[in-house]
Design an enzyme around this catalytic site. Structure first.
Site, PDB file in Angstrom:
ATOM      1  N   TYR A  38       0.831  -1.200   0.000  1.00 15.28           N
ATOM      2  CA  TYR A  38       0.000   0.000   0.000  1.00 15.28           C
ATOM      3  C   TYR A  38       0.868   1.254   0.000  1.00 15.28           C
ATOM      4  O   TYR A  38       1.668   1.469   0.915  1.00 15.28           O
ATOM      5  CB  TYR A  38      -0.942   0.013   1.201  1.00 15.28           C
ATOM      6  CG  TYR A  38      -2.064  -1.006   1.141  1.00 15.28           C
ATOM      7  CD1 TYR A  38      -2.379  -1.686  -0.031  1.00 15.28           C
ATOM      8  CD2 TYR A  38      -2.831  -1.289   2.269  1.00 15.28           C
ATOM      9  CE1 TYR A  38      -3.416  -2.612  -0.078  1.00 15.28           C
ATOM     10  CE2 TYR A  38      -3.871  -2.203   2.236  1.00 15.28           C
ATOM     11  CZ  TYR A  38      -4.149  -2.868   1.056  1.00 15.28           C
ATOM     12  OH  TYR A  38      -5.178  -3.786   1.018  1.00 15.28           O
ATOM     13  N   GLY A  75     -18.322   4.289  -3.676  1.00 14.76           N
ATOM     14  CA  GLY A  75     -19.206   5.442  -3.765  1.00 14.76           C
ATOM     15  C   GLY A  75     -20.335   5.339  -4.767  1.00 14.76           C
ATOM     16  O   GLY A  75     -21.058   6.320  -5.004  1.00 14.76           O
TER      17      GLY A  75
END
Length: 322
Positions: free
Chosen positions: A61, A235
């Site tokens: 990450y 989203g």
């Protein structure tokens, strides 16, 4: 640094996890600074504030910066390490140095990556280590030797996998002396193939679903926690709708949230948590306000009826069930 004492909780008790992929700056090797550390601290405190105590990482990450800024926050927050569960992953190698991106679950690579994660996180033990992706060249006996060594040295307390099927889990578990405790998969109201695989059995559409049937059932039967990454559907139902199905679903999600005195984000997470597998969603936003919008998913049992749960599913899929 933590002392080597057993904690009373593990990821199996958690209803919600915080995913740290958004921390640390950009997806490049540009060094992080004070702003990135402050951003990480704000996100961590928001997660703690709604009752989340499991923090999910991966060595890749932000090219390691997500773990590094988290380690910075741990270093300047005495006592925090003892209050949380640290989970990280290894097994993906990003492209670079004239090499393509690839998967690598060779034992020596696992050992090397865990050592680097421990250093970045500024801790002496990882609570749960997940193998990030299946490596077709992996030798399960080699993996088992590496994981066994990490466990004996008390560098890792528990192990799991990510993005793996029931068959892959079974093969690996056959060579391990410790149980696999988690499988992290992409599951959401937008990513529904894990449901479709079950209900489309014996239908013409079954061939169009690629999710390995039986994976959730295997995990349930063997006490393996199912963790859901991408749980908020990026989203799609909370402001980023594009298709008629997404707009219709978003409208229903909003109506349910208003009726139940909660947020649309919570409705999306409750939809996963309502499943009898007791799926544990991973909340990956770096925005404190969006993290706090998930508070009821951490603190309240899912308040979706059988009918509401099905209506969400059917509205999102855009067609009736077979």
């Amino acid at each position: 640094m933590t002392t080597e004492k057993d904690r009373t909780r593990d990821t199996g008790e958690e209803r919600l996890l915080y995913g740290c992929m958004g921390l640390g700056g950009g997806w490049d090797t540009t060094p992080y600074g004070a702003a990135e550390i402050d951003q990480a601290e704000a996100a961590i405190q928001a997660a703690l504030g709604i009752g989340i105590t499991v923090f999910d990482h991966a060595d890749i990450y932000r090219h390691g910066k997500s773990e590094a800024v988290f380690g910075e926050v741990l270093a300047r927050t005495p006592g925090l390490r003892e209050r949380i569960v640290l989970q990280t992953k290894c097994g993906i190698r990003l492209a670079g140095d004239d090499l393509p991106g690839m998967y690598d679950l060779r034992g020596e690579h696992i050992l090397r990556q865990v050592e680097a994660s421990l250093e970045r996180l500024r801790t002496d033990v990882i609570d749960v280590l997940l193998l990030h992706r299946p490596d077709p060249l992996a030798d399960p006996e080699d993996i088992a030797r590496a994981l066994g060594s990490l466990h004996r040295q008390r560098l890792v307390r528990g192990f799991g996998v990510s993005n793996m099927s029931a068959a892959q889990i079974s093969l690996l578990q056959a060579h391990l002396d410790v149980p696999l405790v988690a499988d992290q998969l992409e599951l959401s109201l937008a990513r529904r193939d894990w449901l479709e695989a079950g209900v489309l059995v014996n239908t013409a559409e079954a061939a169009s679903v690629g999710f390995p049937e039986g994976t959730l059932e295997h995990c349930r039967a063997h006490g393996i926690q199912i963790q859901a990454w991408g749980a908020l559907a990026r989203g799609r139902y909370t402001g980023l709708e594009e298709t008629p199905e997404e707009r219709a679903t978003a409208a229903y999600v909003t109506a349910l949230a208003e009726a139940k005195g909660t947020t649309p984000e919570t409705i999306l997470l409750w939809w996963l948590q309502r499943h009898p597998a007791r799926i544990a969603p991973v909340v990956g936003s770096a925005r404190p306000d969006r993290i706090r919008a998930c508070a009821d998913a951490a603190g309240r049992e899912p308040e979706l009826s059988h009918e509401e749960w099905y209506r969400l599913w059917i509205t999102a899929r855009g067609t009736a069930l077979p």
